[in-house]
Design a protein around this motif. Structure first.
Motif, PDB file in Angstrom:
ATOM      1  N   ASP A  16      24.969  44.977  68.858  1.00 33.90           N
ATOM      2  CA  ASP A  16      23.972  44.949  67.791  1.00 33.90           C
ATOM      3  C   ASP A  16      23.024  43.825  68.195  1.00 33.90           C
ATOM      4  OD1 ASP A  16      22.549  45.292  65.449  1.00 33.90           O
ATOM      5  OD2 ASP A  16      23.972  44.160  64.227  1.00 33.90           O
ATOM      6  N   THR A  17      21.956  44.184  68.880  1.00 36.32           N
ATOM      7  CA  THR A  17      21.102  43.208  69.555  1.00 36.32           C
ATOM      8  C   THR A  17      20.105  42.560  68.616  1.00 36.32           C
ATOM      9  OG1 THR A  17      21.251  44.638  71.489  1.00 36.32           O
ATOM     10  CG2 THR A  17      19.652  42.866  71.581  1.00 36.32           C
ATOM     11  N   SER A  18      20.086  41.230  68.648  1.00 34.02           N
ATOM     12  CA  SER A  18      19.103  40.435  67.904  1.00 34.02           C
ATOM     13  C   SER A  18      19.212  39.010  68.416  1.00 34.02           C
ATOM     14  CB  SER A  18      19.401  40.486  66.397  1.00 34.02           C
ATOM     15  OG  SER A  18      20.587  39.786  66.099  1.00 34.02           O
ATOM     16  N   ALA A  19      18.573  38.076  67.714  1.00 33.82           N
ATOM     17  CA  ALA A  19      18.712  36.663  68.070  1.00 33.82           C
ATOM     18  C   ALA A  19      20.048  36.128  67.558  1.00 33.82           C
ATOM     19  CB  ALA A  19      17.558  35.852  67.499  1.00 33.82           C
ATOM     20  N   SER A  20      20.797  36.945  66.816  1.00 33.92           N
ATOM     21  CA  SER A  20      22.159  36.642  66.363  1.00 33.92           C
ATOM     22  C   SER A  20      22.989  37.916  66.536  1.00 33.92           C
ATOM     23  CB  SER A  20      22.150  36.200  64.903  1.00 33.92           C
ATOM     24  OG  SER A  20      21.495  34.966  64.751  1.00 33.92           O
ATOM     25  N   PRO A  21      23.345  38.247  67.774  1.00 34.98           N
ATOM     26  CA  PRO A  21      23.931  39.563  68.064  1.00 34.98           C
ATOM     27  C   PRO A  21      25.399  39.707  67.671  1.00 34.98           C
ATOM     28  CG  PRO A  21      23.926  38.241  70.033  1.00 34.98           C
ATOM     29  CD  PRO A  21      23.215  37.429  68.979  1.00 34.98           C
ATOM     30  N   ARG A  58      22.123  35.153  75.677  1.00 38.91           N
ATOM     31  CA  ARG A  58      22.386  35.484  77.079  1.00 38.91           C
ATOM     32  C   ARG A  58      23.773  35.002  77.477  1.00 38.91           C
ATOM     33  NH1 ARG A  58      23.388  33.747  81.522  1.00 38.91           N
ATOM     34  NH2 ARG A  58      23.169  31.596  80.863  1.00 38.91           N
ATOM     35  N   SER A  59      24.101  33.782  77.097  1.00 35.05           N
ATOM     36  CA  SER A  59      25.403  33.207  77.452  1.00 35.05           C
ATOM     37  C   SER A  59      26.554  33.970  76.797  1.00 35.05           C
ATOM     38  CB  SER A  59      25.467  31.731  77.036  1.00 35.05           C
ATOM     39  OG  SER A  59      24.507  30.986  77.742  1.00 35.05           O
ATOM     40  N   ALA A  60      26.409  34.328  75.533  1.00 29.04           N
ATOM     41  CA  ALA A  60      27.458  35.091  74.832  1.00 29.04           C
ATOM     42  C   ALA A  60      27.654  36.444  75.514  1.00 29.04           C
ATOM     43  CB  ALA A  60      27.092  35.275  73.362  1.00 29.04           C
ATOM     44  N   THR A  61      26.572  37.097  75.863  1.00 31.54           N
ATOM     45  CA  THR A  61      26.660  38.395  76.534  1.00 31.54           C
ATOM     46  C   THR A  61      27.346  38.249  77.889  1.00 31.54           C
ATOM     47  OG1 THR A  61      24.594  39.049  75.448  1.00 31.54           O
ATOM     48  CG2 THR A  61      25.343  40.417  77.283  1.00 31.54           C
ATOM     49  N   ALA A  62      26.961  37.226  78.626  1.00 33.98           N
ATOM     50  CA  ALA A  62      27.578  36.991  79.941  1.00 33.98           C
ATOM     51  C   ALA A  62      29.074  36.709  79.799  1.00 33.98           C
ATOM     52  CB  ALA A  62      26.884  35.839  80.657  1.00 33.98           C
ATOM     53  N   LEU A  63      29.450  35.919  78.810  1.00 35.19           N
ATOM     54  CA  LEU A  63      30.858  35.606  78.593  1.00 35.19           C
ATOM     55  C   LEU A  63      31.658  36.872  78.288  1.00 35.19           C
ATOM     56  CD1 LEU A  63      33.156  33.548  78.245  1.00 35.19           C
ATOM     57  CD2 LEU A  63      32.460  33.367  75.841  1.00 35.19           C
ATOM     58  N   ALA A 100      17.309  38.803  76.523  1.00 38.38           N
ATOM     59  CA  ALA A 100      18.422  37.920  76.870  1.00 38.38           C
ATOM     60  C   ALA A 100      19.682  38.740  77.190  1.00 38.38           C
ATOM     61  CB  ALA A 100      18.689  36.941  75.727  1.00 38.38           C
ATOM     62  N   VAL A 101      19.970  39.747  76.379  1.00 42.31           N
ATOM     63  CA  VAL A 101      21.123  40.626  76.614  1.00 42.31           C
ATOM     64  C   VAL A 101      20.956  41.350  77.949  1.00 42.31           C
ATOM     65  CG1 VAL A 101      22.213  42.785  75.846  1.00 42.31           C
ATOM     66  CG2 VAL A 101      21.830  40.924  74.213  1.00 42.31           C
ATOM     67  N   MET A 103      19.258  40.511  80.584  1.00 43.61           N
ATOM     68  CA  MET A 103      19.432  39.606  81.737  1.00 43.61           C
ATOM     69  C   MET A 103      20.908  39.403  82.044  1.00 43.61           C
ATOM     70  SD  MET A 103      16.478  36.663  81.586  1.00 43.61           S
ATOM     71  CE  MET A 103      16.878  36.090  79.961  1.00 43.61           C
ATOM     72  N   ALA A 104      21.708  39.166  81.013  1.00 43.65           N
ATOM     73  CA  ALA A 104      23.140  38.940  81.241  1.00 43.65           C
ATOM     74  C   ALA A 104      23.823  40.210  81.740  1.00 43.65           C
ATOM     75  CB  ALA A 104      23.799  38.459  79.949  1.00 43.65           C
ATOM     76  N   LEU A 105      23.488  41.348  81.155  1.00 42.61           N
ATOM     77  CA  LEU A 105      24.094  42.608  81.603  1.00 42.61           C
ATOM     78  C   LEU A 105      23.799  42.859  83.075  1.00 42.61           C
ATOM     79  CD1 LEU A 105      23.355  44.970  78.573  1.00 42.61           C
ATOM     80  CD2 LEU A 105      25.578  44.026  79.232  1.00 42.61           C
ATOM     81  N   ARG A 106      22.546  42.684  83.473  1.00 44.15           N
ATOM     82  CA  ARG A 106      22.151  42.923  84.870  1.00 44.15           C
ATOM     83  C   ARG A 106      22.902  42.003  85.831  1.00 44.15           C
ATOM     84  NH1 ARG A 106      18.858  46.830  86.461  1.00 44.15           N
ATOM     85  NH2 ARG A 106      17.349  47.543  84.938  1.00 44.15           N
ATOM     86  N   ALA A 107      23.146  40.766  85.403  1.00 45.85           N
ATOM     87  CA  ALA A 107      23.874  39.824  86.261  1.00 45.85           C
ATOM     88  C   ALA A 107      25.279  40.334  86.571  1.00 45.85           C
ATOM     89  CB  ALA A 107      23.937  38.449  85.602  1.00 45.85           C
ATOM     90  N   PHE A 108      25.821  41.177  85.673  1.00 48.92           N
ATOM     91  CA  PHE A 108      27.159  41.732  85.876  1.00 48.92           C
ATOM     92  C   PHE A 108      27.119  43.197  86.306  1.00 48.92           C
ATOM     93  CE2 PHE A 108      28.125  37.885  83.708  1.00 48.92           C
ATOM     94  CZ  PHE A 108      29.375  37.526  84.185  1.00 48.92           C
ATOM     95  N   GLY A 109      25.931  43.684  86.641  1.00 51.63           N
ATOM     96  CA  GLY A 109      25.802  45.048  87.161  1.00 51.63           C
ATOM     97  C   GLY A 109      25.704  46.128  86.101  1.00 51.63           C
ATOM     98  N   TYR A 110      25.421  45.760  84.862  1.00 52.12           N
ATOM     99  CA  TYR A 110      25.314  46.740  83.780  1.00 52.12           C
ATOM    100  C   TYR A 110      23.872  46.895  83.319  1.00 52.12           C
ATOM    101  CZ  TYR A 110      30.354  46.091  83.339  1.00 52.12           C
ATOM    102  OH  TYR A 110      31.697  46.023  83.591  1.00 52.12           O
ATOM    103  N   THR A 111      23.569  48.086  82.851  1.00 47.01           N
ATOM    104  CA  THR A 111      22.285  48.352  82.203  1.00 47.01           C
ATOM    105  C   THR A 111      22.556  49.229  80.993  1.00 47.01           C
ATOM    106  OG1 THR A 111      21.895  50.327  83.535  1.00 47.01           O
ATOM    107  CG2 THR A 111      20.946  48.262  84.355  1.00 47.01           C
ATOM    108  N   ILE A 112      21.567  49.329  80.135  1.00 50.19           N
ATOM    109  CA  ILE A 112      21.673  50.220  78.983  1.00 50.19           C
ATOM    110  C   ILE A 112      20.660  51.335  79.176  1.00 50.19           C
ATOM    111  CG2 ILE A 112      21.504  50.483  76.488  1.00 50.19           C
ATOM    112  CD1 ILE A 112      22.234  47.535  76.223  1.00 50.19           C
TER     113      ILE A 112
END
Length: 179
Positions: A16-21, A58-63, A100-101, A103-112
């Motif tokens: 659920d993407t936002s500035a507070s996902p 971004r950090s939460a998504t990466a984690l 931000a989401v 960027m983190a997804l791409r760093a791990f090889g994911y896209t939407i």
């Protein structure tokens, strides 16, 4: 004679993407019913700058990608479709969160994939009684769809972001005939 192998469960990340996902990891397929592996929301402090808030996102998504999608990779990543918020500022915050989401997804090889963006009314219908379901109805619908106890409490769910993320995943799985 060949031995039949059990189908492997798959893993879905719903956001659920936002500035507070909000985030949900759901395992499905295989021989067991869909189950909630993880859900949480990351409310960001509005006193922070936008850049700081987006870094938290971004950090939460990466984690989550690291913790839940490395050993057992996600088979699909989905999010709620968004075109325009109720205000210019609201729209900016959501699209900043999206960046931000992404960027983190791409760093791990994911896209939407754009096909994996689910409209809000579809999400609400999938777990509620209508496309205008309340937050409480969405929460209860998620509990029912994932066989969670009636008193299950979604972490950091003040704005409904954690349960909304799980609902997004359920809507995708229902659309695909996976549950």
């Amino acid at each position: 004679m060949s031995r039949a192998t059990k189908p492997k469960p798959k893993r879905l990340l719903a956001i659920d993407t936002s500035a507070s996902p909000g985030f949900a990891v759901i395992e499905y397929g295989g021989s067991k019913p869909a189950s909630l592996i993880y859900t949480d929301a990351f409310p960001t402090d509005t006193s922070l700058s936008d850049a700081e808030r987006y870094e938290v996102v971004r950090s939460a998504t990466a984690l989550i990608c690291y913790k839940y999608g490395t050993a057992t990779p996600f088979d699909v990543v989905v999010r709620e479709h968004f075109i325009k918020g109720g205000s210019k500022r609201g729209t900016q915050l959501v699209f900043g969160g999206w960046a931000a989401v992404d960027m983190a997804l791409r760093a791990f090889g994911y896209t939407i994939d754009s096909d994996n963006e689910i409209p809000p009314t579809t999400v609400k219908k999938a777990v509620g009684i209508s496309g205008k379901a309340t937050k409480a109805e969405v929460e209860q619908g998620v509990r029912k769809a994932l066989n969670l106890p009636d008193d299950y409490v979604f972490p950091n769910n003040k704005g409904g972001d954690a349960s909304d993320a799980a609902a997004i995943g359920i809507a995708y799985l229902k659309r695909e005939g996976a549950i």
